[in-house]
Design a protein around this motif. Structure first.
Motif, PDB file in Angstrom:
ATOM      1  N   GLU A 241       0.665  -1.021   0.374  1.00 18.93           N
ATOM      2  CA  GLU A 241      -0.162  -0.032  -0.224  1.00 18.93           C
ATOM      3  C   GLU A 241       0.385   0.984   0.018  1.00 18.93           C
ATOM      4  O   GLU A 241       1.111   2.538  -0.467  1.00 18.93           O
ATOM      5  N   ALA A 242       2.005   1.044   1.095  1.00 20.54           N
ATOM      6  CA  ALA A 242       2.756   2.366   0.874  1.00 20.54           C
ATOM      7  C   ALA A 242       4.002   2.596  -0.571  1.00 20.54           C
ATOM      8  O   ALA A 242       3.637   3.397  -0.728  1.00 20.54           O
ATOM      9  N   MET A 243       4.458   1.844  -1.049  1.00 19.39           N
ATOM     10  CA  MET A 243       4.622   1.341  -2.515  1.00 19.39           C
ATOM     11  C   MET A 243       3.639   1.719  -3.376  1.00 19.39           C
ATOM     12  O   MET A 243       3.890   2.712  -4.100  1.00 19.39           O
ATOM     13  N   ALA A 244       2.148   1.680  -3.370  1.00 17.46           N
ATOM     14  CA  ALA A 244       1.440   2.575  -4.955  1.00 17.46           C
ATOM     15  C   ALA A 244       1.011   3.229  -4.201  1.00 17.46           C
ATOM     16  O   ALA A 244       1.350   4.312  -5.182  1.00 17.46           O
ATOM     17  N   ALA A 245       1.451   4.493  -2.847  1.00 21.49           N
ATOM     18  CA  ALA A 245       1.076   5.438  -2.704  1.00 21.49           C
ATOM     19  C   ALA A 245       2.609   6.323  -3.711  1.00 21.49           C
ATOM     20  O   ALA A 245       2.826   7.143  -4.152  1.00 21.49           O
ATOM     21  N   VAL A 246       3.688   5.629  -2.926  1.00 22.18           N
ATOM     22  CA  VAL A 246       5.017   6.289  -4.437  1.00 22.18           C
ATOM     23  C   VAL A 246       5.060   6.093  -5.075  1.00 22.18           C
ATOM     24  O   VAL A 246       5.855   7.060  -6.525  1.00 22.18           O
ATOM     25  N   ARG A 247       4.582   5.277  -5.914  1.00 25.66           N
ATOM     26  CA  ARG A 247       4.488   4.898  -7.406  1.00 25.66           C
ATOM     27  C   ARG A 247       3.712   5.835  -7.993  1.00 25.66           C
ATOM     28  O   ARG A 247       3.656   6.798  -9.466  1.00 25.66           O
ATOM     29  N   ARG A 248       2.146   6.623  -7.254  1.00 28.71           N
ATOM     30  CA  ARG A 248       1.914   6.650  -7.417  1.00 28.71           C
ATOM     31  C   ARG A 248       2.186   8.367  -7.531  1.00 28.71           C
ATOM     32  O   ARG A 248       1.714   9.779  -8.801  1.00 28.71           O
ATOM     33  N   TRP A 249       2.306   9.417  -6.861  1.00 25.44           N
ATOM     34  CA  TRP A 249       3.998   9.894  -6.459  1.00 25.44           C
ATOM     35  C   TRP A 249       4.819  10.093  -7.570  1.00 25.44           C
ATOM     36  O   TRP A 249       4.043  11.847  -8.489  1.00 25.44           O
TER      37      TRP A 249
END
Length: 383
Positions: A226-234
């Motif tokens: 979940e945290a990495m999905a947010a980084v990818r979205r950023w």
């Protein structure tokens, strides 16, 4: 871990892993490391599916590099993802701004990379509380309560202090905080933050990872989907993506990482030992020195101690004369390259260091030649 297929086994040794990291399965008449894929878009008939749809989202050259970095930062760990960026600051920003919201609290090192104060200003403008404490003596423990994210820089840049990452991670997790560790100075051959419990390992690949001073690159490695999905979205929103040529050059350079790191770390210790004998040198820091304040904890969590040595000369003028007298060492910022560099950090104005403070990045020159050049320059600068 980001990839495009299953590559060959990388083995367990650092050298073997570095040479083989991220390579695709061998194919007859094809190069071992495919050339850079220059593509803004891809053939995409029908429904949108598959890994490659648009050049800002993903690229085959990034995929191989991301797999290579992941194999170095988290060998054998499942569920780890790696994302590459256009620079180390792009990677740092992606973690910080993707994980925090107005009203959250973040803990930063007060003695970290000199751009962090600019990050602090931006975070506070967004309504995020920022607390700071030095890296040494695990001082960040004292300001953890209520934090959403703890940012660790160990060893710190440029002071080379080290904190107990395991201890800080355990304390942060007990309080519900995520932990990111800037691994730039250590490299994944010197330290693996995810193995020490961190949620993110972040680094500037501009430095020793690529090692030739010709590529700007950053990366984030994380275990929480979940945290990495947010980084990818950023990354998608900001568009701070690496160019395919830079990604290919970085992957090519990783093959020699172990050779470079071992040579540079050994020579850094030799240089530090020579500097220790000079009366005009004060504040000498290198975590590999047995009497360095950080050596005990560094030896428990680091496998190599890095290529950077820091020390202070009596005055700004003496430091400038020393740098001018060097012949094998370039007066330049950054660190980690095969050519030794040094600079008086006070000239930038962003670090709380004495005017005569020198950050010395040891390259791959013969140690005898480099030590001789340093000692000669010290003698010459005394005049």
């Amino acid at each position: 871990m980001s990839d495009s297929g299953t590559g060959p086994s990388t083995g367990s040794g650092d050298g073997t892993r570095a040479v083989r990291a991220g390579l695709p399965e061998p194919a007859k008449n094809q190069p071992h490391l495919p050339g850079p894929a220059f593509a803004a878009h891809y053939h995409l008939p029908g429904d949108v599916d598959g890994p490659y749809t648009y050049g800002r989202d993903q690229n085959p050259t990034w995929s191989l590099l991301e797999r290579a970095i992941g194999e170095l930062e988290a060998p054998g760990q499942e569920g780890v993802e790696t994302l590459t960026f256009a620079s180390g600051m792009a990677a740092i920003s992606a973690v910080v701004f993707s994980q925090l919201r107005a009203g959250d609290t973040v803990v930063l090192p007060s003695d970290g990379y000199q751009v962090l104060p600019m990050v602090r200003e931006q975070l506070e403008a967004y309504g995020i509380e920022v607390r700071t404490a030095p890296t040494g003596d695990d001082a960040q423990l004292d300001v953890l309560d209520g934090a959403k994210l703890l940012w660790i820089e160990s060893p710190s840049n440029p002071g080379l202090d080290v904190c107990d990452i395991r201890r800080l991670v355990e304390a942060a997790h007990a309080r519900g905080a995520l932990v990111a560790v800037d691994n730039t100075l250590a490299t994944p051959l010197g330290q693996r933050p995810l193995e020490l419990g961190a949620d993110f390992a972040v680094a500037s690949g501009t430095k020793q990872l690529t090692g030739h001073g010709d590529v700007l690159l950053g990366y984030v490695v994380g275990r929480d989907a979940e945290a990495m999905a947010a980084v990818r979205r950023w990354r998608k929103i900001i568009g701070a993506i690496p160019g395919p040529m830079e990604a290919w050059l970085a992957h090519r350079s990783i093959a020699t990482l172990q050779l470079r790191v071992d040579r540079q770390c050994a020579t850094a210790l030799t240089v530090a030992e020579a500097l220790r004998k000079r009366p005009e040198v004060t504040g000498l820091r290198y975590p590999g020195l047995p009497d360095d304040p950080s050596h005990k904890i560094a030896s428990q969590q680091m496998r190599r101690f890095g290529c950077v040595v820091s020390f202070t000369l009596p005055t700004r003028a003496r430091a400038d004369r020393f740098l001018d007298a060097l012949r094998l060492v370039d007066d330049a910022t950054s660190f980690g390259g095969v050519r030794s560099t040094a600079e008086r950090r006070g000239r930038w104005g962003g670090d709380a260091v004495p005017e005569g403070f020198i950050r010395f990045s040891v390259g791959a020159e013969d140690p005898e030649d480099l030590v001789a050049d340093v000692l000669r320059a010290l003698d010459a600068s005394a005049q």
